[in-house]
Design a protein around this motif. Structure first.
Motif, PDB file in Angstrom:
ATOM      1  N   ARG A 508       0.857  -1.181   0.000  1.00 61.78           N
ATOM      2  CA  ARG A 508       0.000   0.000   0.000  1.00 61.78           C
ATOM      3  C   ARG A 508       0.899   1.239   0.000  1.00 61.78           C
ATOM      4  O   ARG A 508       1.960   1.247   0.615  1.00 61.78           O
ATOM      5  N   THR A 509       0.448   2.288  -0.679  1.00 70.21           N
ATOM      6  CA  THR A 509       1.138   3.570  -0.607  1.00 70.21           C
ATOM      7  C   THR A 509       0.204   4.616  -0.029  1.00 70.21           C
ATOM      8  O   THR A 509      -1.021   4.506  -0.116  1.00 70.21           O
ATOM      9  N   TYR A 536      -4.777   7.135   0.224  1.00 67.40           N
ATOM     10  CA  TYR A 536      -4.357   5.729   0.264  1.00 67.40           C
ATOM     11  C   TYR A 536      -4.577   5.101  -1.109  1.00 67.40           C
ATOM     12  O   TYR A 536      -5.614   5.323  -1.736  1.00 67.40           O
ATOM     13  N   SER A 537      -3.623   4.287  -1.530  1.00 67.40           N
ATOM     14  CA  SER A 537      -3.734   3.659  -2.837  1.00 67.40           C
ATOM     15  C   SER A 537      -4.897   2.685  -2.914  1.00 67.40           C
ATOM     16  O   SER A 537      -5.393   2.394  -4.004  1.00 67.40           O
ATOM     17  N   ASP A 538      -5.364   2.177  -1.747  1.00 70.06           N
ATOM     18  CA  ASP A 538      -6.443   1.193  -1.759  1.00 70.06           C
ATOM     19  C   ASP A 538      -7.714   1.679  -1.050  1.00 70.06           C
ATOM     20  O   ASP A 538      -8.704   0.954  -1.004  1.00 70.06           O
TER      21      ASP A 538
END
Length: 847
Positions: A508-509, A536-538
């Motif tokens: 995750r980033t 958040y990437s997700d």
């Protein structure tokens, strides 16, 4: 013996000893550059930091030392100063705000503000002072006794949680408190808590991986800080500040044992400081080794469920460093970090001789599976600080990694019969975090009565993974293999290994931007505003804000308060963790599976995908200094959390929706992570302290307390789960959540210093706790008071000896039915734990 030892300690506590006649009583006063007194400034011997005192409300102090002794004078927000002890000393400290190494207190990015001037509640714990008067070897247990809003108890028979205590702040989740080291984000543990009385379904930070001898102080921000430091700071922030001293060697040796003769401990730590270069550079190194033996509080005359109930065996070694090197008058490079290795062994529930999980040909008398945890934790942080036209710029990169490897011995895979080995490698889980950030700030003294502007950015990469164990640790062999009985369960007993289908390596980033402004509107009124954007990437984006204010009606009285929002995305562990594990419910052993929310099992039940937690924090309080040496702070708080993530109860193999699927997996039950409910937490923190000096006697008395109350909302389900609320998150699970903190907890301490002798007595009062046992009955734990004492004698400026005891009157929680408790013993891990009295001694050397 149990009565003699406490009485001996109390006798020593009120006795005094002679002192070398060469020492002299030195008096003095400490002011700032304007001549105003500086109450709370610390004065201590340079060669013996444990011998010191603090300035009173008028800035005055007295200390018994030899003439011409070098003293160190310190106060946060001011430059440290060394002075030679003489009569009627006058010390003037310069503010540290213009220096590259200015001290910043967690909760305020302004370097012109001391801890007493912040608009939110902050505890500052001096580790040298606290550890000198306590026998606690690890940080979680130490904070349990010195910070009333902090709660942590050791679990028993809880797999990895036996070695990493789940800790909470204000009764909220372990993953809702952000931990910093030197103001930089600390990585969490990779452990997911599945058992015990608190922190179920959460991942916290392993504070015990940091040697206490490496720490100068701990700052606890008791207020929501998502808008300032990160979205997961819903409960608050713990900032660990490492030592910078650059001269000398300090060695501490300690050992102790419980009144039952078990749980022996040993501790050795060495701290070394040296200068780097000739312009104020420093290098501070710490090494530590710790050993803790098992305790056993197995109930007497019970049906044998567990032969061992108590603390696990643990030994660890680690090292930490903290370094800084000026490159010029305005620029410095710095680095800090370290590594820790911990080996733990904990007994699972007993498998009796006639248990279908035993192989009588291998263990004719039954066996106690020994779960071995090998934990590796390391981190490194490096950066550069510079001052460009009064703009302070800090560019930093921090990397951290935590890994658990599990193995077992003294166990079997029953489905293999006589072919089963007795030792297995059961797999691992790991977590890594890399944070790159830049922080910029500037103080304007010409705007109103002063304004500080800070802004910055972070880029974070998180990784979470699970590695499979060896095949035999999870395999289910055909009936009759090795003469095994029909239907004998597979997998290593005590802790079945992670399977190939559990293996994951998720990433995750996160990108964050923040702005933080503090303004003194007038000399008496300050306002702070902060905002933070994260993506958040997700899980998408969030924007959190905070406003805080403080008004000083007089030098003796001020009001403070804040309102803020928070957001916590599900951790990677909560999103991706899966395993098959063994649980014991009222003595009945059952294999359970934890399935991710994107699995077929979760979809069959209609378990929704995880979503973020959302929070609203509000606090209001005051600080009062009515008399010289007397201070009182009272802070009320309200924390509302929506869509709180928890671990569900167990859906069993007779469930009409997933029962057949569970039977196909050869497990009896399944659990899931879910946004189950909303919670509302109300509370008050109270800290009262009084310092008094009379001739050579220095007295300090304090009362610190926390009242905490949590309310649970309705269970969030869907049409498919209607009617299953008692399983989804039933009363038993709800009571474990409510018991994350006692309704109230108070510490009363009294310390006294006289010449070479110092003493401390502390009373700890815990309110009642209620849990539900496996039989559906309410286990009521009555309020308890424990007593701790410690006496330290300075043999000379370089050698000190401490003798002490914790819970010296051997107080235990209320006894329950061991056949129905979570631990299988008389008590669960509530209040002060269940090991009874612990006595210790320590030697300290300074070179």
């Amino acid at each position: 013996m149990k009565q003699i030892l406490p009485n001996l300690f109390l006798l020593l506590l009120i006795s005094f000893t002679s002192v070398n006649a060469q020492t002299t009583l030195i008096s003095g006063i400490i002011n700032d550059q304007n001549g105003d007194p500086l109450p709370g400034a610390v004065i201590y011997e340079k060669t013996n930091p444990s011998h010191g005192t603090a300035a009173d409300f008028e800035g005055q102090f007295q200390i018994e030392v030899k003439e011409n002794t070098t003293l160190v004078v310190r106060l946060m927000g001011f430059q440290e100063q060394e002075v030679v002890a003489t009569q009627n000393m006058k010390v003037s400290l310069k503010e540290d705000a213009t220096e590259l190494e200015a001290i910043e207190i967690v909760g305020s990015r302004s370097q012109n503000r001391t801890v007493t001037e912040t608009p939110v509640a902050i505890d500052v714990i001096n580790l040298e002072e606290v550890t000198a008067a306590t026998g606690q070897l690890d940080m979680n247990q130490l904070l349990q006794y010195v910070a009333p809003s902090f709660n942590a108890n050791r679990q028993s028979g809880a797999d990895g949680a036996d070695h990493v205590d789940p800790a909470t702040l204000r009764g909220l989740g372990p993953d809702q408190t952000l931990v910093l080291i030197n103001g930089k984000r600390r990585h969490q543990s990779s452990l997911v808590n599945l058992y015990g009385t608190r922190g179920r379904g959460n991942t916290g930070t392993d504070l015990n991986a940091i040697p206490m001898a490496a720490i100068e102080r701990i700052e606890i921000l008791r207020d929501g800080a998502s808008a300032q430091y990160g979205s997961d700071a819903i409960a608050g922030v713990i900032n660990i500040v490492l030592k910078k001293n650059s001269e000398g060697v300090n060695v501490n040796l300690g050992t102790g044992v419980t009144s039952e003769g078990d749980g022996a401990t040993a501790n050795v730590d060495v701290n070394y400081g040296t200068k780097l270069g000739n312009d104020g550079g420093y290098l501070n190194l710490t090494g530590q080794y710790q050993f803790r033996d098992r305790t056993n509080r197995v109930p007497e005359n019970q049906e044998v469920f567990r032969n061992y109930v108590g603390d696990a065996l643990a030994q660890s070694g680690g090292a930490f460093f903290n370094a800084g090197l000026p490159l010029s008058e305005n620029t410095e490079i710095y680095a800090f970090g370290g590594a820790n290795y911990r080996h733990g062994e904990s007994y699972a529930w007993t498998r009796t001789a006639d248990d279908d999980r035993n192989v009588p040909g291998i263990f004719p008398d039954g066996f106690d599976p020994n779960i071995i945890s090998d934990i590796t934790d390391f981190s490194i942080s490096a950066g550069v600080k510079t001052n460009y036209k009064d703009w302070k710029i800090d560019f930093n990169n921090t990397f951290g990694h935590n890994e658990f490897k599990y193995s077992l011995n003294n166990t079997v895979n029953a489905s293999m019969g006589m072919l089963s080995p007795t030792s297995f490698y059961a797999g691992k889980h790991y977590l890594s975090q890399n944070v790159t950030g830049v922080d910029v700030s500037k103080y304007y003294d010409g705007i109103l009565e002063g304004m500080n502007i800070a802004f910055g950015s972070e880029f974070r990469i998180d990784t979470y993974g699970i590695g499979a164990g060896e095949y035999d640790s999870y395999a289910q062999y055909p009936n009759g293999t090795g003469g095994a009985s029909e239907g004998a369960p597979g997998g290593s007993q005590g802790f079945p290994g992670f399977r190939p289908e559990n293996v994951v390596n998720a990433h995750r980033t996160n990108v964050a931007l923040y702005l933080d402004i503090e303004t003194d509107i007038t000399e008496k009124w300050m306002v702070a505003v902060a905002g933070r954007y994260e993506n958040y990437s997700d899980f998408g984006s969030t924007l959190n804000g905070k406003i805080a204010t403080r008004y000083e009606f007089s030098p003796a009285f001020a009001m403070r308060g804040s309102v803020s929002t928070g957001f916590r995305a599900p951790s990677l562990a909560q999103k991706h963790y899966s395993s098959t594990f063994t649980d014991v419910e009222g003595g009945v052993t059952i294999d359970k599976v934890i399935a991710p929310n994107d699995s077929e099992l979760a979809k069959a039940l209609g378990i929704p995908e995880l979503t973020q937690e959302k929070a609203l924090n509000a606090s209001l309080g005051f600080t009062l200094n009515p008399l010289e040496g007397l201070s009182l702070t009272v802070d009320g708080y309200y924390v509302a959390i929506d869509d709180r993530i928890v671990l569900t109860g167990a859906f069993t193999d007779d469930d009409p929706d997933i029962g057949d699927d569970l039977k196909d997996l050869n497990v009896g039950a399944a659990q899931f992570f879910t946004n189950a409910l909303d919670t509302r937490t109300y509370g008050v923190d109270i800290v009262l302290a009084y310092t008094y000096q009379m001739d050579l006697h220095n007295f300090t008395a304090s009362v610190a307390g926390n009242f905490n109350h949590m309310e649970l909302g309705e269970i969030n389900t869907n049409d498919k789960l209607e009617g299953k609320e008692d399983i989804y998150f039933g009363e038993r699970e709800q009571m474990f959540l409510l018991a994350s903190a006692p309704r109230s907890k108070f510490n009363f301490s009294l310390s006294h210093n006289y010449k070479k002798l110092s003493s401390m007595i502390r009373l700890n009062r815990y309110s009642s706790v209620e849990l539900m046992d496996w039989d559906g009955n309410i286990d009521h734990y009555d309020p308890r008071i424990t007593t701790d004492i410690a006496i330290t004698y300075a043999v000379n400026p370089k050698v000190s000896w401490t003798l002490g005891g914790n819970n010296i009157f051997n107080v235990y929680p209320t006894k329950q039915d061991p056949l129905a408790t979570e631990s299988g013993g008389y008590h669960d891990a509530v209040q002060m734990g269940f090991n009874g009295a612990y006595f210790y001694t320590k030697l300290g050397f300074a070179f």
